[in-house]
Design an enzyme around this catalytic site. Sequence first.
Site, short mmCIF file in Angstrom:
data_model
loop_
_atom_site.label_atom_id
_atom_site.label_comp_id
_atom_site.label_asym_id
_atom_site.label_seq_id
_atom_site.Cartn_x
_atom_site.Cartn_y
_atom_site.Cartn_z
N HIS A 21 0.83 -1.20 0.00
CA HIS A 21 0.00 0.00 0.00
C HIS A 21 0.87 1.26 0.00
CE1 HIS A 21 -3.66 -2.32 0.90
NE2 HIS A 21 -2.79 -3.12 1.52
N ASP A 117 -6.12 5.21 1.03
CA ASP A 117 -6.01 3.81 0.63
C ASP A 117 -7.35 3.11 0.89
OD1 ASP A 117 -4.14 1.48 0.09
OD2 ASP A 117 -5.11 0.88 1.95
#
Length: 480
Positions: A21, A117
């Site tokens: 991520h 995210d």
Amino acid sequence: MVVAETNKQHVAVLSSPGMGHIIPLLELAKCLVIDHGIHVSFLNITTEASTAQIQLLHSPTLPLGLDVIDIPAVDISALVSDDTPIVARLSVNVEESLKPLKSILIELGKPQALFIDLFCTQAFDVCKELSIPTYTFFTPSTSFLTFCLYLPTLDREVECEFIDLSEPVQVPGCSPVRTEDLLDQVRNRKIDEYKWFFFHISRLPMSDGILLNSWEDFEPTSLKAIREHPFYKEIPTPPVFPAGPLIKHDKPELDDVCLAWLDKQPLNSVLFAALRSGGTLSAAQLTELAWGLELSQQRFILVARKPTDASASATFFNVGEDINANHPKAYLPDGFLKRTKEVGLVVPTWAPQVSVLQHPSTGAFLSHCGWNSTLESMSHGVPMIAWPLYAEQRMNATMLVEEVGVAVQPVGIPGKGVVDREEIERVVRLVLEGEEGNVMRRKARELKVSAVKALEFGGSSHQSLSSIIKEWKIENEISV
Ligand code: UDP
């Protein structure tokens, strides 16, 4: 206030923990700073991990105008156990860490937009309160996004577990998803892992837009489906912006052992085998992999992390930690290093993957098909041996093999058993020596060219990001 002081647009980017991520979110941040002249505050949810993560976020090479702000680590030991699976653990961590988000954003002078995210969707509520437009940067594939957008409907309509369905899951406008390819997170709807995953997915429509780490030519079918199929209009789906491939660019040490070794090898001759950041193999599987490489008699670099018989995602939070752990000799077959020393290089934990893929001697990539690894391989025109381990990687692998035609998958994956050495030998030879390998390499090279075009000034991905920026600039001017 930060924005007034610098006289620049100012946005924040919020990543959840884990290299898969942080890497793409950081690349997005860099792209906003370098290509679009925007001041970015990168909000990093600190965890007890990880050497590689700390090095990445505190690298002196980050551009001016990109500030990394560490959100202090939280103690979640009372809320999770060693058995808590990956998304549940990550989500609990994010939930606790984001408690001060409102005050952080206010202190930063209320950035003009927040990019989050997928696993940080708690931020929507705070941003709504503060009237900050919020965009999700969806770090997996567009094809996986279509599955996610369909999941709430599937959840409503299906009573049994999805893996017990007799037919593949028919995602509107897309290729059917085989039940054996379904990610672990949706295999048992009764547990927290599913509930957390579902929580984040079902909040995707709250985004002002969904940014994709993909580009028009790579996933045309999924993009067309999201834009045109009536199902996605009805949800309703926020506008999607393919802005990739946003991949990291290594600056390896000058004397890096992998690159020095590659310099001495022939063109397109080396298999780069690196199955993680967060994944690991069982001891039995690593043994078969080593034997398969040896039997193939092809050149290779093997990133051989210490095997574990725990889950395949066992090292997700502590990548790069075991720099000084046992030497690979301890867990590779007896005599392997000696017998293969003329054709192979074994590195214990972490290789400069992007530089290795970029090197002209690298001919193929044996990968777990994490989306970043996939993008890195395509951006450098390298065909793959698909070896999915966890998360949505089985779906990525199927797409790469069956739709895009840039990968081969060993028979036996996905599966619970061990892929044997003869099968590994077969696919290694196929991708490095065979005509099929050449066809895949040509396709991967076409994608490499189209990726470069998409990213350059005026290309489809560059324009995508520019159009989001215009959106919030306009909103901002209206609200001023
Ligand atoms: N990576 C690396 N060296 C390694 C292994 C991984 O630099 O030895 C990087 C790789 O380049 C990629 C990231 O770690 O950018 C892994 O992300 P991906 O999405 O492929 O997998 P995940 O970590 O999400 O499983």
